[in-house]
Design a protein around this motif. Sequence first.
Motif, PDB file in Angstrom:
ATOM      1  N   CYS A 181      72.679  28.903  41.598  1.00  0.00           N
ATOM      2  CA  CYS A 181      71.361  29.405  41.662  1.00  0.00           C
ATOM      3  C   CYS A 181      71.374  30.941  41.642  1.00  0.00           C
ATOM      4  O   CYS A 181      72.371  31.542  41.509  1.00  0.00           O
ATOM      5  CB  CYS A 181      70.887  29.076  43.141  1.00  0.00           C
ATOM      6  SG  CYS A 181      71.686  29.826  44.840  1.00  0.00           S
TER       7      CYS A 181
ATOM      8  N   ASP B 239      66.311  33.128  44.299  1.00  0.00           N
ATOM      9  CA  ASP B 239      65.463  31.792  44.119  1.00  0.00           C
ATOM     10  C   ASP B 239      65.170  31.182  45.444  1.00  0.00           C
ATOM     11  O   ASP B 239      65.968  31.111  46.392  1.00  0.00           O
ATOM     12  CB  ASP B 239      66.383  30.862  43.342  1.00  0.00           C
ATOM     13  CG  ASP B 239      66.453  31.096  41.862  1.00  0.00           C
ATOM     14  OD1 ASP B 239      65.837  32.080  41.390  1.00  0.00           O
ATOM     15  OD2 ASP B 239      67.175  30.448  41.146  1.00  0.00           O
TER      16      ASP B 239
ATOM     17  N   TRP C 207      72.826  28.347  47.767  1.00  0.00           N
ATOM     18  CA  TRP C 207      71.838  28.041  48.519  1.00  0.00           C
ATOM     19  C   TRP C 207      72.168  28.088  50.020  1.00  0.00           C
ATOM     20  O   TRP C 207      72.977  27.589  50.432  1.00  0.00           O
ATOM     21  CB  TRP C 207      71.350  26.472  48.202  1.00  0.00           C
ATOM     22  CG  TRP C 207      70.621  26.307  46.739  1.00  0.00           C
ATOM     23  CD1 TRP C 207      71.295  25.729  45.618  1.00  0.00           C
ATOM     24  CD2 TRP C 207      69.633  26.962  46.266  1.00  0.00           C
ATOM     25  NE1 TRP C 207      70.572  25.749  44.640  1.00  0.00           N
ATOM     26  CE2 TRP C 207      69.290  26.596  45.139  1.00  0.00           C
ATOM     27  CE3 TRP C 207      68.702  27.635  47.131  1.00  0.00           C
ATOM     28  CZ2 TRP C 207      68.210  27.111  44.386  1.00  0.00           C
ATOM     29  CZ3 TRP C 207      67.270  27.968  46.325  1.00  0.00           C
ATOM     30  CH2 TRP C 207      67.149  27.616  44.804  1.00  0.00           C
TER      31      TRP C 207
ATOM     32  N   CYS D 188      68.367  31.187  47.780  1.00  0.00           N
ATOM     33  CA  CYS D 188      69.771  31.370  47.099  1.00  0.00           C
ATOM     34  C   CYS D 188      70.077  32.847  47.429  1.00  0.00           C
ATOM     35  O   CYS D 188      69.313  33.890  47.449  1.00  0.00           O
ATOM     36  CB  CYS D 188      69.302  31.410  45.472  1.00  0.00           C
ATOM     37  SG  CYS D 188      71.226  31.801  44.776  1.00  0.00           S
TER      38      CYS D 188
END
Length: 144
Positions: A2, A6, A28, A23
């Motif tokens: 990612c 995000d 994540w 992110c």
Amino acid sequence: ECNDGDVRLVDGAIEQEGRPEVCFNGIWGSICRYSWNTIDSYVLCKTLGYDGPNLITYRYYTFPFGLGDVPIVWNYVDCQGWEQDINDCPKKLYPAFKCNQDSILGGVICKESCVDNDVRLVGGDFNNEGTVEVCFDNLWGLIS
């Protein structure tokens, strides 16, 4: 993989609900629920593109979308409501806080201003193609 900053909702039945993940440093992660409030949910939903004039948000401290298996990377998020992006809100970043896995933010729902039985097409390259969604209880969903 990612990109830092995000944001997504995971494990919901529809795209407007789920457990929030962000992110951070290319992975994540989840958000600790300490100090999380309706304003933070509102800014999170705006970040995800839900910004209609009648946006309604809900937050869960229980776990209707599961606990997930990602590290906790944000805590003490403190949005004021004017921010367009949750990344602009003050917060503590990992590892500058303590939070147990059972204290993650359980979930968020972003209800847009739609009227029951409204129909729209999303995800197409043109305005006459895409996936059909229908509004029910102020939520866009798929036909099944």
